[in-house]
Design a protein around this motif. Sequence first.
Motif: not given
Length: 390
Positions: A318-346
């Motif tokens: 759609a040509g959006v300039d900036l999207q702001v999101s949450g949801h990932t919690h940054g992984g919250q508890i290491w090393p869970f962020h590796y699983l999050v990264r498999a589902d999300q682009p960031s």
Amino acid sequence: MAQTEERTRARRSGRRGRFLIVVLTALVLLFGVPWWTVVFGPDWPIPVLVVGTVAFACAAIAFPVLMYLGHGRRRTDWAARIGDTLLGVIWVLFAWSLIGTLARGVLAVFGIGDHGRTVALGVLAVAAVLVVWGWFEAMRVPRIRTVQVRIPRLGPGLDGTRVVVLADTHFGPIDRTRWSTALAAAVNQLSPDIVCHAGDIADGTVASRRSQAAPLRTITAPLGKVFVTGNHEYFGETAAWLDHLTELGWQPLHNRHIALERGGDRLILAGIDDATAKASGLPGHGADLPAALAGADPDLPVLLVAHQPRQVTAAVAAGVDLQVSGHTHGGQIWPFHYLVRADQPSVSGLTRHGERTQLYTSRGAGFWGPPLRIFAPSEISLLILRTAHR
């Protein structure tokens, strides 16, 4: 007709069977690996082996019961508090038991003897330190994370616009009313022009979380306070939370946009429902970016609020300039962020997608489930919008 109903029952039975297998496998791994590493493997004296085995067995049996009571239909807060904490502790033990087992294997390869007890004590010590530290990190007022975001189409009158992004407050079984009050005060100290809540406001009913959400009323932003739904809004009283946030002075961007003006220049602020909204079955809910941007001036820059980073695919189209999101919690508890990264682009921070679109993913202000944050600190995100020529 009878054959169709029989096939339907068979499919449902098969799904339940597969789900049960997955749950049992997860329980065996989560509790079995730490038990093997810290109790059985090190060749402890019999009394230690028996006590440790009984403790792990009781925890493994109690855990699914507590999670059912805490997050099922009853939503018993005391059970959720205990079950969520147990989940966090056992995840940390599981992760570091794997690391400890690997370390023990490396030592054995180099003929450095059997260090089973040393590894077990090391795993317990590291887990204890991380759990205590993670609890303090989860309960503290989030740190401010300031990021300059350059938007080429932004008019000079909007240069320096201060956008605060909140996400994943997850007001839940632990009463964090004082935390919420401090959170609101911290946001106001930033003198934001715009405040966006990117979803997952609370877990539970409005009645049970009213006091925790109340400080959101005190947040001020001259250009607007807006919010979108997250996936957790669809686990309970979706309409009630939409109405309640509106009562608190927030504008719901339910597949819609508003035009903001500052210094003679304009910005489109749009929002869409969470990616899971359509599957909820609620009439009128489902992420619809074309509807959100309908009637918007195509020459104006667009700031989109969408709960999940993976919704950026539609934003790019759609040509959006900036999207702001949450949801990932940054992984919250290491090393869970590796699983999050498999589902999300960031997982966190500012990333670019396509020629125009940027995505900012907040690590979130709160937590879900385990009251722990390990190597994934919470944040209040302050985005300062800049023109291309600054």
